[in-house]
Design a protein around this motif. Structure first.
Motif, mmCIF file in Angstrom:
data_model
loop_
_atom_site.group_PDB
_atom_site.id
_atom_site.type_symbol
_atom_site.label_atom_id
_atom_site.label_comp_id
_atom_site.label_asym_id
_atom_site.label_seq_id
_atom_site.Cartn_x
_atom_site.Cartn_y
_atom_site.Cartn_z
ATOM 1 N N UNK A 283 2.342 10.419 -13.374
ATOM 2 C CA UNK A 283 1.543 11.456 -12.415
ATOM 3 C C UNK A 283 0.625 11.333 -11.087
ATOM 4 N N UNK A 284 0.865 10.870 -9.858
ATOM 5 C CA UNK A 284 -0.166 10.866 -9.051
ATOM 6 C C UNK A 284 -0.896 12.002 -8.530
ATOM 7 N N UNK A 285 -1.944 12.640 -8.566
ATOM 8 C CA UNK A 285 -3.498 13.306 -7.825
ATOM 9 C C UNK A 285 -4.234 12.795 -6.799
ATOM 10 N N UNK A 286 -5.026 12.959 -6.570
ATOM 11 C CA UNK A 286 -5.963 13.402 -5.269
ATOM 12 C C UNK A 286 -7.230 12.255 -6.158
ATOM 13 N N UNK A 287 -7.189 11.790 -7.601
ATOM 14 C CA UNK A 287 -8.076 11.195 -8.383
ATOM 15 C C UNK A 287 -7.595 9.891 -8.946
ATOM 16 N N UNK A 288 -6.584 9.648 -8.445
ATOM 17 C CA UNK A 288 -5.455 8.140 -8.988
ATOM 18 C C UNK A 288 -6.581 7.029 -8.893
ATOM 19 N N UNK A 289 -6.668 6.227 -9.980
ATOM 20 C CA UNK A 289 -8.073 5.217 -9.277
ATOM 21 C C UNK A 289 -7.484 4.390 -8.639
ATOM 22 N N UNK A 290 -7.700 4.121 -7.343
ATOM 23 C CA UNK A 290 -8.098 2.885 -6.401
ATOM 24 C C UNK A 290 -8.797 1.865 -6.600
ATOM 25 N N UNK A 291 -8.289 0.300 -6.924
ATOM 26 C CA UNK A 291 -8.739 -0.861 -6.322
ATOM 27 C C UNK A 291 -8.731 -1.588 -5.394
ATOM 28 N N UNK A 292 -10.107 -0.306 -4.655
ATOM 29 C CA UNK A 292 -10.724 -0.894 -2.614
ATOM 30 C C UNK A 292 -11.310 -2.097 -3.098
ATOM 31 N N UNK A 293 -10.992 -3.502 -2.329
ATOM 32 C CA UNK A 293 -11.515 -4.769 -2.637
ATOM 33 C C UNK A 293 -11.778 -4.707 -0.802
ATOM 34 N N UNK A 294 -12.739 -6.053 -0.522
ATOM 35 C CA UNK A 294 -13.250 -6.504 0.300
ATOM 36 C C UNK A 294 -12.788 -7.982 0.945
ATOM 37 N N UNK A 295 -12.455 -8.350 1.472
ATOM 38 C CA UNK A 295 -12.393 -9.837 1.665
ATOM 39 C C UNK A 295 -12.087 -10.341 2.752
ATOM 40 N N UNK A 296 -13.085 -11.726 3.433
ATOM 41 C CA UNK A 296 -12.883 -12.791 4.331
ATOM 42 C C UNK A 296 -12.414 -13.414 4.786
ATOM 43 N N UNK A 297 -11.961 -13.861 5.516
ATOM 44 C CA UNK A 297 -10.831 -15.132 6.050
ATOM 45 C C UNK A 297 -11.397 -16.388 5.801
ATOM 46 N N UNK A 298 -10.934 -17.751 4.601
ATOM 47 C CA UNK A 298 -12.124 -18.831 4.578
ATOM 48 C C UNK A 298 -10.951 -19.443 5.496
ATOM 49 N N UNK A 299 -10.048 -19.572 5.297
ATOM 50 C CA UNK A 299 -9.275 -21.202 6.437
ATOM 51 C C UNK A 299 -7.581 -20.510 6.679
ATOM 52 N N UNK A 300 -7.916 -20.125 8.480
ATOM 53 C CA UNK A 300 -7.101 -19.673 8.837
ATOM 54 C C UNK A 300 -6.193 -21.394 9.805
ATOM 55 N N UNK A 301 -6.316 -22.163 9.817
ATOM 56 C CA UNK A 301 -4.875 -23.042 10.237
ATOM 57 C C UNK A 301 -3.504 -22.778 10.094
ATOM 58 N N UNK A 302 -2.296 -23.014 10.525
ATOM 59 C CA UNK A 302 -1.567 -23.624 10.498
ATOM 60 C C UNK A 302 -0.719 -24.264 9.832
ATOM 61 N N UNK A 303 0.275 -24.009 9.219
ATOM 62 C CA UNK A 303 0.741 -24.054 7.823
ATOM 63 C C UNK A 303 1.477 -26.046 8.542
ATOM 64 N N UNK A 304 0.852 -26.725 7.597
ATOM 65 C CA UNK A 304 1.348 -28.255 8.043
ATOM 66 C C UNK A 304 2.266 -28.396 7.127
ATOM 67 N N UNK A 305 4.144 -28.796 7.520
ATOM 68 C CA UNK A 305 4.865 -28.564 6.599
ATOM 69 C C UNK A 305 4.814 -30.273 6.269
ATOM 70 N N UNK A 306 4.979 -30.785 5.132
ATOM 71 C CA UNK A 306 4.894 -31.994 4.651
ATOM 72 C C UNK A 306 6.243 -32.647 4.864
#
Length: 162
Positions: free
Chosen positions: A137-160
């Motif tokens: 049952x959802x409530x206003x106190x429902x626990x959320x996993x709050x995550x911050x992240x950073x992009x470490x690799x942003x190159x196009x996928x290279x199909x082999x």
């Protein structure tokens, strides 16, 4: 295990790292943000740095007996076609009741108008859907996993090609 595209992209990332880096990398897996229909547009927000936070339902992890994300882990973000877009690393993690998530976290989520009100509306729909799925049952106190992240690799996928 992982699809060929995911394995290839991870290896592509590893190949881009300086050889002096001997620290093992914690590859957690791959996923897309939102539903399949939104995955490509949200992945673009991540890749451009507009989206640097995300929230998920703690109860979902508990119900599925899965570990919550951990600081330092790497994930490949995919688009609507399950193709790799970028690699992120989790930088910060906290568990916060839904009604205590703040304006900065909502803004850093990068979606919609980036307001706390918009975030709460969007995430409340997500919470209700997830709670229905796991029979909570959802409530206003429902626990959320709050995550911050950073992009470490942003190159196009290279199909082999074989």
């Amino acid at each position: 295990m992982f699809s060929d595209h995911i394995t290839t992209y991870w290896n592509q990332f590893l190949g881009s790292i300086k050889e002096s880096s001997s620290q093992p990398l914690d590859f957690s897996g791959s996923f897309h943000f939102g539903g399949k229909e939104d995955a490509t547009s949200i992945a673009a927000l991540v890749a451009t740095g507009s989206k640097t936070s995300t929230g998920s339902l703690l109860w979902g992890y508990e119900c599925e007996n899965k570990p919550i994300p951990s600081i330092g882990e790497y994930n490949i973000i995919t688009d609507s076609d399950d193709m790799p877009v970028c690699i992120i690393q989790t930088t910060t993690l906290s568990i916060i009741p839904f009604d205590e998530v703040g304006e900065q976290f909502a803004f850093d989520g990068g979606e919609g108008d980036r307001s706390l009100e918009g975030w709460r509306e969007m995430y409340w729909e997500y919470i209700q859907s997830e709670c229905e799925r796991i029979q909570k049952i959802p409530t206003m106190k429902t626990p959320m996993v709050c995550e911050y992240f950073k992009v470490v690799y942003n190159e196009p996928f290279q199909q082999e090609f074989k």
